[in-house]
Structure formats: structure tokens, C-alpha cells
Design a protein around this motif. Sequence first.
Motif, mmCIF file in Angstrom:
data_model
loop_
_atom_site.group_PDB
_atom_site.id
_atom_site.type_symbol
_atom_site.label_atom_id
_atom_site.label_comp_id
_atom_site.label_asym_id
_atom_site.label_seq_id
_atom_site.Cartn_x
_atom_site.Cartn_y
_atom_site.Cartn_z
ATOM 1 N N GLU A 190 9.059 12.118 88.068
ATOM 2 C CA GLU A 190 8.615 11.481 89.314
ATOM 3 C C GLU A 190 7.634 10.358 89.010
ATOM 4 N N LEU A 191 7.719 9.825 87.804
ATOM 5 C CA LEU A 191 6.713 8.879 87.324
ATOM 6 C C LEU A 191 7.324 7.534 86.946
ATOM 7 N N ALA A 192 6.664 6.461 87.353
ATOM 8 C CA ALA A 192 7.007 5.108 86.907
ATOM 9 C C ALA A 192 5.777 4.501 86.251
ATOM 10 N N GLU A 193 6.005 3.587 85.327
ATOM 11 C CA GLU A 193 4.900 2.943 84.628
ATOM 12 C C GLU A 193 4.992 1.429 84.762
ATOM 13 N N MET A 194 3.815 0.804 84.897
ATOM 14 C CA MET A 194 3.713 -0.655 84.910
ATOM 15 C C MET A 194 2.683 -1.062 83.861
ATOM 16 N N TYR A 195 3.090 -1.971 82.974
ATOM 17 C CA TYR A 195 2.229 -2.445 81.897
ATOM 18 C C TYR A 195 1.883 -3.912 82.131
ATOM 19 N N VAL A 196 0.619 -4.277 81.905
ATOM 20 C CA VAL A 196 0.230 -5.679 81.981
ATOM 21 C C VAL A 196 -0.427 -6.094 80.669
ATOM 22 N N GLY A 197 -0.311 -7.377 80.358
ATOM 23 C CA GLY A 197 -0.885 -7.904 79.127
ATOM 24 C C GLY A 197 -0.073 -9.076 78.620
ATOM 25 N N ASP A 198 -0.716 -9.973 77.900
ATOM 26 C CA ASP A 198 -0.016 -11.136 77.359
ATOM 27 C C ASP A 198 1.127 -10.747 76.430
ATOM 28 N N ASP A 199 1.029 -9.560 75.838
ATOM 29 C CA ASP A 199 2.074 -9.145 74.902
ATOM 30 C C ASP A 199 3.364 -8.741 75.613
ATOM 31 N N VAL A 200 3.281 -8.397 76.909
ATOM 32 C CA VAL A 200 4.484 -7.988 77.646
ATOM 33 C C VAL A 200 4.897 -9.010 78.700
ATOM 34 N N SER A 201 3.945 -9.824 79.183
ATOM 35 C CA SER A 201 4.262 -10.908 80.114
ATOM 36 C C SER A 201 3.013 -11.751 80.337
ATOM 37 N N PRO A 202 3.113 -13.058 80.165
ATOM 38 C CA PRO A 202 1.945 -13.915 80.390
ATOM 39 C C PRO A 202 1.646 -14.158 81.867
ATOM 40 N N ASP A 203 2.571 -13.794 82.758
ATOM 41 C CA ASP A 203 2.354 -14.105 84.170
ATOM 42 C C ASP A 203 2.938 -13.071 85.122
ATOM 43 N N PHE A 204 3.322 -11.898 84.594
ATOM 44 C CA PHE A 204 3.936 -10.882 85.444
ATOM 45 C C PHE A 204 3.564 -9.519 84.870
ATOM 46 N N TYR A 205 4.468 -8.559 84.915
ATOM 47 C CA TYR A 205 4.214 -7.245 84.331
ATOM 48 C C TYR A 205 5.502 -6.719 83.716
ATOM 49 N N ALA A 206 5.375 -5.655 82.964
ATOM 50 C CA ALA A 206 6.543 -4.962 82.409
ATOM 51 C C ALA A 206 6.607 -3.572 83.021
ATOM 52 N N TRP A 207 7.774 -2.940 82.953
ATOM 53 C CA TRP A 207 7.942 -1.676 83.655
ATOM 54 C C TRP A 207 8.796 -0.683 82.876
ATOM 55 N N VAL A 208 8.574 0.589 83.197
ATOM 56 C CA VAL A 208 9.477 1.672 82.817
ATOM 57 C C VAL A 208 9.728 2.461 84.097
ATOM 58 N N PHE A 209 10.929 2.338 84.633
ATOM 59 C CA PHE A 209 11.293 2.982 85.889
ATOM 60 C C PHE A 209 12.377 4.032 85.629
ATOM 61 N N PRO A 210 12.217 5.235 86.161
ATOM 62 C CA PRO A 210 13.224 6.283 85.945
ATOM 63 C C PRO A 210 14.433 6.115 86.849
ATOM 64 N N LYS A 211 15.611 6.347 86.296
ATOM 65 C CA LYS A 211 16.855 6.325 87.059
ATOM 66 C C LYS A 211 17.549 7.682 86.903
ATOM 67 N N TYR A 212 18.799 7.738 87.274
ATOM 68 C CA TYR A 212 19.547 9.000 87.303
ATOM 69 C C TYR A 212 19.483 9.747 85.980
ATOM 70 N N ASP A 213 19.942 9.140 84.893
ATOM 71 C CA ASP A 213 19.959 9.806 83.593
ATOM 72 C C ASP A 213 19.390 8.915 82.496
ATOM 73 N N HIS A 214 18.587 7.928 82.896
ATOM 74 C CA HIS A 214 18.007 7.010 81.929
ATOM 75 C C HIS A 214 16.772 6.346 82.548
ATOM 76 N N VAL A 215 16.090 5.522 81.753
ATOM 77 C CA VAL A 215 14.985 4.726 82.277
ATOM 78 C C VAL A 215 15.352 3.246 82.146
ATOM 79 N N ALA A 216 14.854 2.462 83.080
ATOM 80 C CA ALA A 216 14.998 1.009 83.012
ATOM 81 C C ALA A 216 13.706 0.459 82.433
ATOM 82 N N VAL A 217 13.805 -0.218 81.319
ATOM 83 C CA VAL A 217 12.638 -0.759 80.620
ATOM 84 C C VAL A 217 12.783 -2.271 80.582
ATOM 85 N N GLY A 218 11.847 -2.980 81.203
ATOM 86 C CA GLY A 218 12.036 -4.421 81.272
ATOM 87 C C GLY A 218 10.757 -5.185 81.474
ATOM 88 N N THR A 219 10.914 -6.495 81.531
ATOM 89 C CA THR A 219 9.787 -7.386 81.762
ATOM 90 C C THR A 219 10.289 -8.638 82.461
#
Length: 402
Positions: A190-219
Motif C-alpha cells: 500500500e506504499l508509493a515512494e517519491m524521490y527528489v534530488g539532482d541525481d534523479v531529476s533536476p526539475d521534477f521527481y522520481a517515483w516507485v509506484f506499485p501496480k498489479y504484479d510489479h512496480v513502475a520505476v521512473g523519472t
Amino acid sequence: MSLRVAVVGGGPAGSSAAETLAKAGIQTYLFERKLDNAKPCGGAIPLCMVSEFDLPPEIIDRRVRKMKMISPSNIEVNIGHTLKDHEYIGMCRREVLDSFMRNRAADLGANLINGTVFKLEQPTTSDQPYTLHYVQEDGTAQTLEVDVVIGADGANSRIAKEIDAGDYNYAIAYQERIRLPEDKMAYYNELAEMYVGDDVSPDFYAWVFPKYDHVAVGTGTMKVNKDRIRELQAGIRARAATKLEGGQIIKVEAHPIPEHPRPRRVVGRVALVGDAAGTVTKSSGEGIYFAAKSARMCAETIVETSNGGRRIPTEADLKLYLKRWDKAYGMTYLVLDLLQRVFYRSDATREAFVEMCSDIDVQKLTFDSYLYKTVVPANPLVQLKITAKTLGSLMRGNALAP
């Protein structure tokens, strides 16, 4: 007469417009070039969308009730404490959500066409039809005459180009779908994560979102940084490495995301909605709800101003949709734009942003605004406290930044 409307694009925006028009008995044609399309997307939807758009529970993969905000120095803040038992953020796979909404519109009477529109021939008088030129899935070239066109065909909208709607800045989203071992997946139940920092995005954020049988990891990042997108994706993979250990990449996706509305969203009897119009929000990068909502409001305006399909609406009639949209959501966009400008500009301000998110009043204001899509006015004393907290966090962020 019977009004004829073509809706180009079969995602949440196009499907919502087609459904509204079909329910009103208007002759509706819904174009989608790829019926099994899985759009690159975090897939988060607010609670209000579930009820407003009558979404069944089976299309929601996960109900997120906890979120972690993770700062550039890896300080973690748990948020979600203010959520009530029935409240959650829905996580969907776009191929599932889009298919459901599109098929529902077809069931209600919209004519679903599996084809790619490549040209829009425009009329020379106010009552002549538009002619759409398209290619069916089998390669057969076809034409269709209609009275009104809704462009819901995404950031690279062909309809926007055809009406010279003007350009806009856009961000690039890059996402990997990763299937995790069972024990690792349990962590994201039941958990999602949001990461911020120049190493993952200089002007936005990166994420790990849970789906049915996997996670979506992006920036995501602005177009000017698009050449760095793989480097930034490596950054989020590194930051979340221990939690993703043993995972298998099952799909890699990338897609443009508009950063602001197009200069012209209604030209003649053609209206743009969703990503084609530029309805994605700053700060959160949210687009699904606003795409569907803008399209529904546009379609409702067409139904109203055409007297239920008995007259052809004018450009002025269609622009009424924009006035209503800007009145309802203009402040939301301004606030989120301000948040992005203030907090995403450096690692120091990102540290401040994450620290600020630990405040319960901030969490409640944020979640209430997100879940129900309103800029919720705070009690003056609470607002004063939040302002003081923001200033203090900004000062401390400069000291904490790596």
C-alpha cells in the motif's frame, strides 16, 4: 439535423468525451490508433475520479494509503497519516484503465474506429463539415465528415498541428516496469515512494509506484535535459537499489508530458483536451484526472450549446468550455506551478520540501487537495503556521543539502 462529432484519441480524455456525447444521443466517432496501447504513465488517480467516472474496483491495482518522500540526502518522511479509512490513491495500469473507459463509451453508442488520423481538412465556411483522413488498422485509407472535432490525441497531437494550436514546452517521462520477488513486492503493498534530488531529476521527481504484479520505476525532466534521461533513470535505480533487488525489467517506456497549456486550445469547431491541450499539472505531473475532466467538460459544453445535437456549435460556444475550465482549476494550476518553482530548483529547496511534508497540517492540506481536486482553504492560524514552517524549512534546507 444530427450533430456529428469526431473524438481523436481513445485514452481517458477521448473516452470521457465520447461517453458524454453518446449518452446525449449525439453521433460520435471515437478514433484510437492502437487498442492495446500501454501509455507510459505513473498511473495514479485521485479518489474523486473513482466516483466521478464510475470506475469499478477491479481496474484499480493497488490502493495506496502510505507514501514516502525521500530527500536528496535520503531523509525519509512518511506521509498519509491524515487519510481516513476509505481514502486512498488509486494505482492503475493504463492499458486496463484506457480499455475499460473506451469500451464503455462504445457500449453507450460511440462508433469506435481503430485507425490513425493523419490529416484534418478544414471547411471554408461556418457550416461546412470537417473531413478527417485516416488509415484503418488494415492499411485502408478512409475519410469521414463531421461537424465538430475534439483532439484528445496526446502531447504529440496531430489535431493540434492541423489547427496550428501552437507549441509548448514538455517534459520527458521515462519508466521501467519491474517485477519484484514476492518479499520485495510486499513492501510496496500500500506504499508509493517519491524521490527528489539532482541525481534523479533536476526539475521534477522520481517515483516507485506499485501496480498489479510489479512496480513502475521512473523519472521525468524538462525537454532541455532529455539527453540525461537514462542517467537520471540510473539515479532512481541506484537510490532504490536495495528495495528493487532481484527485480526483473518487463517493460521500458518513455513519453512526452506537456508543461503548460497550448496557446490555442479552441480553433473554429475544433477543441483540444487532455495532454493535447496541455492540462498536466506542475509539481505533481498529474494528468489522468485532468485529462478526463477537461474532456467531459468540453463534451458537456458541446451537448449544451448544440441543444442536444440539433445545431452546430460555434467557436465561441466551444470556448465556453475553456472559461469554465479556467474558472474551476486555474488556481490549482497556479499553486502547483508556484510549488514547483520554489521547491524543485535546488537540492537545498528539495530538502526543505521533504521536511515540510512531515507536518500533519501540510499533509492534510495536500491530500485533501489531491484526492478531491480542490485548493482547500486552510484555517488562518493553520495557514500562518504552514507559512512559518515553509520559511524555516527553506533556511534549514540550505544547511542540509549535500
